[in-house]
Structures are given as structure tokens and as C-alpha cells.
Design an enzyme around this catalytic site. Structure first.
Site: not given
Ligand code: NAP
Length: 248
Positions: A156, A160
């Protein structure tokens, strides 16, 4: 004063959470909305009805935003139906948390495809239209985790961080055409994505947030409103944190 009167906005992943909040704030401010989702048909219907109650045009599109060809068809339909694209909020995202030791290749690929490749897909497919128009504001949803990392979220956090690198690069590539590209880095925002977390973990996080509360979808939506509106006409290539001060 309606800040987006006469504008057309694309929002990915608007059936729940932050995307739903962005869609509502944008519709209240006069924007016509084309939004996407992948599975929640009933929620999508309810979102359409709610947004239409603000007197704007709304269309929901169901497809996997990590699929390039499906994204191409989506953008073509938006241009036909709405005539232009003023702003794009690349918001759709997922988590598949776990320590690297136990992370499957599938969990890595899913997160990278849905969180990062989707941003490439939508931006790339809309590019011709944006360049022809010579206006547009692209808003990409990153995360504080993309800036400082987070144990147990390497997939994740990488996706990002990728969103930030992509946003800054696009800002440099097409700023001269009056197209802006910025990222928002939310901190802990209470949505269905975070509902699955251990309440004890949440309590600990809130203690660490200077403002002593989780953010709301509306908190993030208001920042997206600023970036989509003419109020931010000279804001380009930036990451704006919406995190209650947990990251300074
Ligand atoms: P959420 O409540 O889980 O909602 C995710 C949305 O994305 C839903 O509308 C979902 O549609 C859609 N979606 C998921 N996979 C998709 C796919 N493959 N194709 C198209 N749409 C897809 O998430 P959220 O908490 O609002 O988060 C929104 C964004 O903010 C994400 O990018 C997230 O990483 C970021 N963010 C969130 C937080 C937080 O604390 N919540 C913090 C930092 C950053 P369906 O309903 O059809 O599944």
C-alpha cells in the site's frame, strides 16, 4: 457560492467513503459527476439519486479501474455524455495489509494495479481531451503512509508513494498546458476501509493525532474541492496532507 458550477468531474470509487464524500461536495457545488465503482450496485444507485437531488447530471460506471481498455471506453463515454472533463479525482483504492514475510504476490499486484495503475489508466486515457481543452485539474489520492511508510503495508505504501511520484511528474509535463496535477495525503479517515481495523489500534492512533480525532470523508472532500476549483489555479505538483497534524 458554488465553486464548481458548470464543471464536469470524474471521481473513481465513489460508492463509499472518501470518494462518496467528494462526489457529494462536488455536486453541492454544481459539478456534473461521472463516477466509477466495481461491485456495489445498490450503493451506486443510492449515490446517483443523492447527487441528482442537487440538480446536477450524474452517471455511474461499473468497471475495474485497473483495466486499461475498460478505462479507455469509460473516458470516451464521459466525453460523449458530458462534453468535457474539468477535474479528475483518482480515488479508488484498496488495502491488502500484511508483513512482507507473509505477503502474497497477488496481494502485491492487486494493490499496485488498483491503487497506482488505475491512476495511470485514467490520466493517460483522459490526456488527449485535457490537452485539447487546455484546462483540467487532476487530483490523486495518496496517503501519509506513501510519505513515511508503514510496517505491514509495504504494498500500500509503495503504491501511494508511486501516486506522489506520478503526480509530481505529470504536473511538470503538462503544467504549461494549464493542466494541474496534485495529490492529497489523508491520514486516518473513518470509512468502511478503516472499519475492519482493530478498535484498540484505532484508539492508539487517535491518541497520536494532534487534533485527537479521525478525519471525515468531508474533511478530505473539501480539500479536493479547493484543488478542483479555480481557487487553486496556481497550485500544481503539490501534496496536501489532510491528517489532523499527525504528519508535519
Ligand atoms: P473505501 O471506503 O474502501 O472505498 C473504496 C472505493 O473504491 C469504493 O467506491 C470501491 O467501489 C472503489 N473501488 C475499489 N476497487 C476498485 C476497482 N478495482 N475499480 C474501481 N473502483 C474500485 O475507501 P476509502 O477509505 O474511502 O479510501 C479512498 C481512497 O483514499 C483510497 O485510495 C485510499 O487508499 C485513500 N486513503 C484512505 C484513507 C483512510 O483512512 N480511509 C487514508 C489515506 C488514504 P465498490 O464499492 O464497488 O467496491
Amino acid at each position: 457560492m458554488k465553486l464548481l458550477e458548470g464543471k464536469v468531474a470524474i471521481i473513481t470509487g465513489a460508492t463509499r467513503g472518501i470518494g462518496k464524500g467528494v462526489a457529494e461536495v462536488f455536486a453541492k457545488n454544481g459539478a456534473d459527476i461521472a463516477f466509477t465503482y466495481v461491485s456495489s450496485d445498490e450503493k451506486a444507485k443510492a449515490v446517483v439519486a443523492n447527487l441528482e437531488s442537487f440538480g446536477v447530471k450524474v452517471k455511474a460506471y461499473k468497471f475495474n479501474v485497473s483495466d486499461y481498455q475498460a478505462t479507455e471506453a469509460f473516458i470516451a463515454d464521459v466525453v460523449t455524455e458530458f462534453g468535457k472533463i474539468d477535474s479528475i479525482v483518482n480515488n479508488a483504492g484498496i488495502t491488502r495489509d500484511g508483513l512482507l514475510m507473509r505477503m502474497s504476490e497477488e496481494n502485491w499486484d492487486d494493490v499496485m494495479n488498483i491503487n497506482l495503475k488505475s491512476v495511470f489508466n485514467v490520466t493517460k486515457c483522459a490526456l488527449k481531451t485535457l490537452l485539447k481543452q487546455r484546462f483540467g485539474s487532476i487530483i490523486n489520492m495518496s496517503s501519509v503512509v506513501g510519505i513515511e511508510g508503514n510496517g505491514g503495508q509495504s504494498n500500500y505504501a509503495a503504491s501511494k508513494a508511486g501516486v506522489i511520484g506520478f503526480s509530481k511528474s505529470i504536473a511538470q509535463e503538462i503544467g504549461s498546458r494549464n493542466i494541474r496535477c496534485n495529490a492529497i495525503a489523508p491520514g486516518f479517515i473513518a470509512t468502511e476501509m478503516t472499519d475492519n481495523l482493530d478498535p484498540e489500534v484505532i484508539k492508539g492512533w487517535i491518541q497520536d493525532i494532534p487534533m485527537k480525532r479521525a478525519g471525515t470523508a468531508e474533511d478530505v472532500a473539501n480539500t479536493a474541492l479547493f484543488l478542483a476549483s479555480d481557487l487553486s489555479n496556481y497550485v500544481n505538483g503539490q501534496v496536501i496532507n489532510v491528517c489532523g497534524g499527525i504528519q508535519t
